[in-house]
Design a protein around this motif. Structure first.
Motif, PDB file in Angstrom:
ATOM      1  N   VAL A  57     -44.781  -1.744 -17.740  1.00  0.00           N
ATOM      2  CA  VAL A  57     -45.520  -0.559 -17.308  1.00  0.00           C
ATOM      3  C   VAL A  57     -45.429  -0.439 -15.782  1.00  0.00           C
ATOM      4  O   VAL A  57     -45.594  -1.427 -15.062  1.00  0.00           O
ATOM      5  CB  VAL A  57     -47.002  -0.671 -17.727  1.00  0.00           C
ATOM      6  N   SER A  58     -45.173   0.756 -15.289  1.00  0.00           N
ATOM      7  CA  SER A  58     -45.053   0.963 -13.845  1.00  0.00           C
ATOM      8  C   SER A  58     -46.377   0.688 -13.142  1.00  0.00           C
ATOM      9  O   SER A  58     -47.446   0.873 -13.714  1.00  0.00           O
ATOM     10  CB  SER A  58     -44.616   2.397 -13.555  1.00  0.00           C
ATOM     11  N   PRO A  59     -46.297   0.261 -11.870  1.00  0.00           N
ATOM     12  CA  PRO A  59     -47.503  -0.089 -11.112  1.00  0.00           C
ATOM     13  C   PRO A  59     -48.126   1.114 -10.418  1.00  0.00           C
ATOM     14  O   PRO A  59     -47.440   1.886  -9.754  1.00  0.00           O
ATOM     15  CB  PRO A  59     -46.973  -1.073 -10.067  1.00  0.00           C
ATOM     16  N   PRO A  71     -36.745   2.021  -7.297  1.00  0.00           N
ATOM     17  CA  PRO A  71     -37.278   2.177  -8.649  1.00  0.00           C
ATOM     18  C   PRO A  71     -38.745   1.811  -8.619  1.00  0.00           C
ATOM     19  O   PRO A  71     -39.269   1.366  -7.586  1.00  0.00           O
ATOM     20  CB  PRO A  71     -36.483   1.151  -9.450  1.00  0.00           C
ATOM     21  N   SER A  72     -39.430   1.991  -9.730  1.00  0.00           N
ATOM     22  CA  SER A  72     -40.816   1.549  -9.795  1.00  0.00           C
ATOM     23  C   SER A  72     -40.870   0.035  -9.569  1.00  0.00           C
ATOM     24  O   SER A  72     -39.965  -0.696  -9.964  1.00  0.00           O
ATOM     25  CB  SER A  72     -41.422   1.929 -11.142  1.00  0.00           C
ATOM     26  N   ALA A  73     -41.940  -0.427  -8.908  1.00  0.00           N
ATOM     27  CA  ALA A  73     -42.014  -1.814  -8.431  1.00  0.00           C
ATOM     28  C   ALA A  73     -42.566  -2.759  -9.505  1.00  0.00           C
ATOM     29  O   ALA A  73     -43.616  -3.379  -9.337  1.00  0.00           O
ATOM     30  CB  ALA A  73     -42.853  -1.890  -7.156  1.00  0.00           C
ATOM     31  N   ASN A  74     -41.834  -2.825 -10.621  1.00  0.00           N
ATOM     32  CA  ASN A  74     -42.224  -3.713 -11.721  1.00  0.00           C
ATOM     33  C   ASN A  74     -40.953  -4.339 -12.285  1.00  0.00           C
ATOM     34  O   ASN A  74     -39.857  -3.814 -12.064  1.00  0.00           O
ATOM     35  CB  ASN A  74     -42.917  -2.896 -12.827  1.00  0.00           C
ATOM     36  N   ARG A  75     -41.113  -5.441 -13.021  1.00  0.00           N
ATOM     37  CA  ARG A  75     -39.967  -5.986 -13.733  1.00  0.00           C
ATOM     38  C   ARG A  75     -39.508  -4.945 -14.755  1.00  0.00           C
ATOM     39  O   ARG A  75     -40.321  -4.209 -15.329  1.00  0.00           O
ATOM     40  CB  ARG A  75     -40.356  -7.289 -14.454  1.00  0.00           C
ATOM     41  N   ARG A 119     -36.591   1.384 -24.408  1.00  0.00           N
ATOM     42  CA  ARG A 119     -38.028   1.214 -24.517  1.00  0.00           C
ATOM     43  C   ARG A 119     -38.453   0.944 -23.082  1.00  0.00           C
ATOM     44  O   ARG A 119     -37.821   0.184 -22.375  1.00  0.00           O
ATOM     45  CB  ARG A 119     -38.325   0.000 -25.388  1.00  0.00           C
ATOM     46  N   HIS A 120     -39.521   1.539 -22.648  1.00  0.00           N
ATOM     47  CA  HIS A 120     -39.747   1.582 -21.215  1.00  0.00           C
ATOM     48  C   HIS A 120     -41.239   1.728 -21.017  1.00  0.00           C
ATOM     49  O   HIS A 120     -41.947   2.087 -21.943  1.00  0.00           O
ATOM     50  CB  HIS A 120     -39.046   2.832 -20.694  1.00  0.00           C
ATOM     51  N   TYR A 121     -41.724   1.509 -19.846  1.00  0.00           N
ATOM     52  CA  TYR A 121     -43.126   1.773 -19.557  1.00  0.00           C
ATOM     53  C   TYR A 121     -44.005   1.092 -20.605  1.00  0.00           C
ATOM     54  O   TYR A 121     -44.968   1.679 -21.089  1.00  0.00           O
ATOM     55  CB  TYR A 121     -43.397   3.288 -19.567  1.00  0.00           C
ATOM     56  N   ALA A 122     -43.625  -0.113 -21.021  1.00  0.00           N
ATOM     57  CA  ALA A 122     -44.253  -0.683 -22.204  1.00  0.00           C
ATOM     58  C   ALA A 122     -45.178  -1.838 -21.858  1.00  0.00           C
ATOM     59  O   ALA A 122     -44.821  -2.725 -21.095  1.00  0.00           O
ATOM     60  CB  ALA A 122     -43.178  -1.170 -23.164  1.00  0.00           C
ATOM     61  N   ALA A 162     -34.178  -8.651  -8.587  1.00  0.00           N
ATOM     62  CA  ALA A 162     -35.637  -8.849  -8.549  1.00  0.00           C
ATOM     63  C   ALA A 162     -36.307  -8.145  -9.723  1.00  0.00           C
ATOM     64  O   ALA A 162     -37.245  -8.668 -10.331  1.00  0.00           O
ATOM     65  CB  ALA A 162     -36.208  -8.331  -7.227  1.00  0.00           C
ATOM     66  N   LYS A 163     -35.816  -6.966 -10.073  1.00  0.00           N
ATOM     67  CA  LYS A 163     -36.422  -6.210 -11.183  1.00  0.00           C
ATOM     68  C   LYS A 163     -35.949  -6.686 -12.540  1.00  0.00           C
ATOM     69  O   LYS A 163     -36.554  -6.372 -13.559  1.00  0.00           O
ATOM     70  CB  LYS A 163     -36.050  -4.722 -11.058  1.00  0.00           C
ATOM     71  N   GLY A 164     -34.826  -7.410 -12.567  1.00  0.00           N
ATOM     72  CA  GLY A 164     -34.200  -7.723 -13.838  1.00  0.00           C
ATOM     73  C   GLY A 164     -33.695  -6.445 -14.488  1.00  0.00           C
ATOM     74  O   GLY A 164     -33.724  -6.276 -15.701  1.00  0.00           O
TER      75      GLY A 164
HETATM   76 MG    MG Z   1     -39.296   2.392 -13.756  1.00  0.00          MG
END
Ligand code: MG
Ligand code: TXA
Length: 333
Positions: A150-152, A142-146, A232-235, A55-57
């Motif tokens: 950017v985290s939700p 994990p944070s609920a984003n793909r 690269r993260h939280y982008a 789901a998150k990829g």
């Molecule tokens: Mg995360």
């Protein structure tokens, strides 16, 4: 996806029971924590955890944090419980702190991406705690984003990122801390901070003594210590450019130039001292306030269709370490 409002003070037991049942059946549930919204799956069910990665990829090499309602439940999943773990748990749990410890065999390998260690956290959000108690199983979240986004910090962010990939989101409003938990590795000879976050280095050092900084570049021969450090993260979708502290005037000049070139410009400033072409968000001046608002601001500028986001960096002091870490990752290409 159903987004169901849940009160933080008095979470509706029927809603919690439904969410807990979904988790026990191997389904995914998004829920608020004090840091960011998490995407939960039963951490003892490898098939549910697979569903979560899909789901998150999320790449299979990036391990998950396991959420539990108290330190005793954390201890049950760890193969060792050093004095440092006891001290940190006593001081900060429930709270925005994650500890990495050797894992018990009961923790499935996909939760830890094959590592012999597991990341454990007791969140302090009342809805998260009530859900964990109702579920009766540890919850990998994990944070609920793909992956990579950017985290939700709101349920709307979750819905936009994951849409129909998740059946249920518990909505308790915006999160309080706004950036992810501090991750401390206690599995080695000395404690190391793998990810700065909701709890500052100085506070940790007051309890643990001087802390090693995790290496920024991976040792090619070692298993990756915190894969989250490498991406690269939280982008945001927009390209993000960092400008030094107190450089609002330069940001304004650059923004005008970029706007003339046809870019849709957004700016994140610390003070509204100069007008900037394009959409501007002024963030709070204190580190906690800035952290709380940062992801919301990035989501807002992304949603406004900005192609470029210019950020006036906060000061260089230790209190800003976690915020600077997130901004630097977001600026990475
Ligand atoms: Mg995360
Ligand atoms: O605040 C938070 O921690 C949020 C909320 C939902 O609890 N969760 C979160 O999870 O940020 P996630 O998956 O986005 O980040 C987990 C971080 C990653 O950097 C991952 O690499 C690291 O923890 N991690 C997990 N297990 C690990 C392990 N065994 N060894 C080293 N790092 C680990």
């Amino acid at each position: 996806m159903r987004v169901v409002p849940v009160s933080g003070e008095r979470p509706d037991p029927a809603v919690l029971a439904e969410a807990a049942e979904l988790l026990r059946r191997g389904e995914l549930v998004a829920f608020p924590t004090e840091t960011v919204y998490g995407l939960g799956a039963n951490a003892l069910d490898a098939a549910a955890v697979d569903r979560l990665y899909r789901a998150k990829g999320r790449p299979a090499w990036n391990p998950l944090i396991v959420h539990v309602p108290d330190a005793a439940a954390a201890r049950a999943l760890a193969a060792a419980w050093p004095a440092a773990a006891a001290r940190l748990a006593e001081r900060w749990w429930p709270g925005p702190l994650t500890v990495v410890l050797p894992k018990q065999p009961i923790v499935p390998d996909n939760v830890t991406a094959g590592l012999p260690t597991v990341a454990l956290r007791v969140p302090r959000h009342p809805v998260a705690l009530a859900l964990l108690r109702a579920a009766g199983v540890p919850v990998a979240a994990p944070s609920a984003n793909r992956s990579g986004e950017v985290s939700p910090t709101t349920a709307a962010h979750v819905a936009r990122s994951l849409g129909d990939l998740v059946p249920l989101v518990l909505d308790a409003g915006p999160t309080e801390v706004g950036i992810e938990s501090t991750v401390v590795d206690l599995s080695g000879a000395r404690p190391r901070v793998l990810r700065p976050g909701g709890i500052g280095r100085a506070e940790l050092e007051a309890v643990l003594g001087p802390l090693e900084r995790a290496p920024q570049a991976p040792d090619p021969d070692a298993p990756r210590p915190a894969p989250g450090m490498l991406e690269r993260h939280y982008a945001p979708r927009a390209r993000l450019f960092l400008f030094p502290p107190e450089s609002a005037a330069i940001v304004a000049t650059e923004a005008s130039a970029l706007a003339r070139q046809g870019e849709t410009v957004g700016a994140l400033l610390r003070q509204a001292t100069v007008p900037v072409a394009g959409r501007t968000v002024v963030l709070p001046e204190d580190p906690a306030g800035y952290a709380r608002e940062l992801y919301r601001a990035l989501h807002e500028l992304d949603d406004a269709g900005c192609s470029v986001i210019m950020v006036e960096e906060p000061p260089s002091g230790p209190a800003w370490e976690a915020v600077r870490d997130r901004l630097e990752r977001a600026a990475r290409r």
